[in-house]
Design an enzyme around this catalytic site. Structure first.
Site, PDB file in Angstrom:
ATOM      1  N   ILE A  11       0.831  -1.202   0.000  1.00  0.00           N
ATOM      2  CA  ILE A  11       0.000   0.000   0.000  1.00  0.00           C
ATOM      3  C   ILE A  11       0.866   1.252   0.000  1.00  0.00           C
ATOM      4  CG2 ILE A  11      -1.756   1.290   1.291  1.00  0.00           C
ATOM      5  CD1 ILE A  11      -2.829  -1.460   2.229  1.00  0.00           C
ATOM      6  N   ASP A  32      12.313  -1.077   5.559  1.00  0.00           N
ATOM      7  CA  ASP A  32      13.384  -2.021   5.868  1.00  0.00           C
ATOM      8  C   ASP A  32      13.646  -2.803   4.590  1.00  0.00           C
ATOM      9  OD1 ASP A  32      15.001  -4.111   6.613  1.00  0.00           O
ATOM     10  OD2 ASP A  32      13.723  -4.830   8.235  1.00  0.00           O
ATOM     11  N   SER A 117      -6.207  -2.922  10.582  1.00  0.00           N
ATOM     12  CA  SER A 117      -6.501  -4.132   9.808  1.00  0.00           C
ATOM     13  C   SER A 117      -7.842  -4.724  10.208  1.00  0.00           C
ATOM     14  CB  SER A 117      -5.404  -5.176  10.044  1.00  0.00           C
ATOM     15  OG  SER A 117      -5.760  -6.411   9.465  1.00  0.00           O
ATOM     16  N   TYR A 140      -0.831 -10.883  14.994  1.00  0.00           N
ATOM     17  CA  TYR A 140      -0.853  -9.727  14.088  1.00  0.00           C
ATOM     18  C   TYR A 140      -2.113  -8.905  14.323  1.00  0.00           C
ATOM     19  CZ  TYR A 140      -1.984  -7.062   9.920  1.00  0.00           C
ATOM     20  OH  TYR A 140      -2.368  -6.057   9.065  1.00  0.00           O
ATOM     21  N   LYS A 182       5.277  -9.986  -1.233  1.00  0.00           N
ATOM     22  CA  LYS A 182       4.662 -10.505  -0.015  1.00  0.00           C
ATOM     23  C   LYS A 182       4.634 -12.022   0.060  1.00  0.00           C
ATOM     24  CE  LYS A 182       1.141  -8.397   1.759  1.00  0.00           C
ATOM     25  NZ  LYS A 182      -0.188  -7.784   1.968  1.00  0.00           N
ATOM     26  N   GLY A 184       3.659 -15.603   0.355  1.00  0.00           N
ATOM     27  CA  GLY A 184       2.417 -16.266   0.733  1.00  0.00           C
ATOM     28  C   GLY A 184       1.338 -15.328   1.212  1.00  0.00           C
ATOM     29  N   GLY A 207     -14.246 -27.116   1.083  1.00  0.00           N
ATOM     30  CA  GLY A 207     -15.234 -26.702   2.061  1.00  0.00           C
ATOM     31  C   GLY A 207     -14.676 -26.651   3.474  1.00  0.00           C
TER      32      GLY A 207
END
Length: 322
Positions: A11, A32, A117, A140, A182, A184, A207
């Site tokens: 972003i 970084d 988030s 996270y 990024k 995965g 499912g």
């Protein structure tokens, strides 16, 4: 000057590129670059200076003048790996870092627009910016939620500190250009495109959690729309708060795969879908459904429409396969 942290990330890089399109190159980017490949996200951008994220926050803490003449800070930098369970690292990188920068911005009255988030909601069935719906499933999500809580409580306890704009954006499932680093954690649209290019088959989860194969549903939001919302708030400095940033409508992973397959089909490449067993390691720590309640965003005055999956995916595929 404009400062963008996490500017070599997904972003952040899109914000920098869009600012360039507005004629702004007086940008200090903070990141970084231990993963040197991330420089690709910035190699078509024009900036004033680059600072390592640790050097930057040390200079902020030392109040050495780095924030003098700064117009706005877009704080996008964070560890966004939902599978990272090193809580000490996550809290230092996502929580303490954000607190230090917040206090510096409040002190100097610099608008502070930061990335939260949708992971703060965890397994909730309601995605509204209220405490009762916030139950993170991973560290996270906890790091992002705890910072939101800190902002809320600081404002309640010491409202006199908040003489400048502070906005948190709870990003839902963002996809689009400049996310390839990024791995995965890149969007399913990115992975589906790679899978089609490799062998012509999109692989989706089978499912799980009461959902049929590929029918787990998320609020997928195109990164171009995310940037537009960030810039709208910057241009409306009287608006502060914590806001969901999604489209307000959920769509299935099948919808994403179908859009990617359709785009490739129009280019002459045929593809299909295949379902794989839902992985044990994600059970109990996976959001099977997200849908942003964007009523607060609308009440703040943001009125632009958001791209649906097909429109956003088509823009992304045009960029990704050029």
């Amino acid at each position: 000057m404009i400062i963008v942290t996490g500017a070599a990330g997904f972003i952040g890089a899109n914000i920098v590129k869009t600012l360039n399109g507005m004629g702004r190159t007086d940008i200090i980017v903070v990141d970084d670059l231990s993963n040197g490949r991330q420089f690709y996200n910035l190699n078509d951008c024009d900036i004033f200076d680059y600072l390592d994220k640790d050097d930057f926050i040390q200079r902020v803490a030392n109040n050495d003048g780095i924030l003098d003449d700064v117009e706005v800070i877009f704080h996008e930098g964070a560890c966004s790996d939902t599978t990272e369970w090193d809580g000490k690292y996550m809290m230092e990188n996502n929580y303490e870092y954000s607190k230090t920068l917040l206090h510096a911005c409040l002190d100097k009255k610099i608008p502070y627009l930061y990335a939260s988030s949708a992971a703060v909601y965890g397994g909730s069935a309601v995605f509204k910016e209220e405490r009762e719906h916030e139950h993170p499933l991973n560290v996270y999500g906890y790091s992002k939620w705890q910072f939101d809580q800190y902002v809320r409580q600081l404002q309640a306890r010491k409202p006199e500190l908040f003489q400048s704009q502070v906005v948190g954006f709870r990003y839902f499932n963002v996809y689009g250009p400049r996310e390839q680093h990024k791995g995965g954690m890149a969007s399913v649209a990115f992975h589906f495109n790679n899978q089609i290019n490799d062998n012509g088959i999109c692989k989706l989860f089978g499912g799980y959690d009461g959902y049929e194969a590929g029918e787990q549903r998320r609020d997928f939001v195109f990164v171009g729309d995310v940037v537009k919302v960030n810039l709208w708030f910057w241009n409306n400095p009287d608006k502060s708060g914590i806001f969901n940033l999604g489209t307000g409508r959920c769509q299935s992973f099948n919808d994403v795969a179908d859009a990617v397959i359709s785009w490739h089909g129009e280019q002459g490449t045929q593809a299909s879908k295949e379902y794989v067993e839902f992985p044990d390691k994600l059970k109990g720590a996976y959001q099977s459904f997200t849908e942003a309640d964007i009523s607060a965003l609308r009440e703040a005055g943001y009125s632009d429409e958001f791209a649906d999956v097909k429109a956003g995916v088509y823009q992304y595929m045009d960029w990704l396969n050029k």
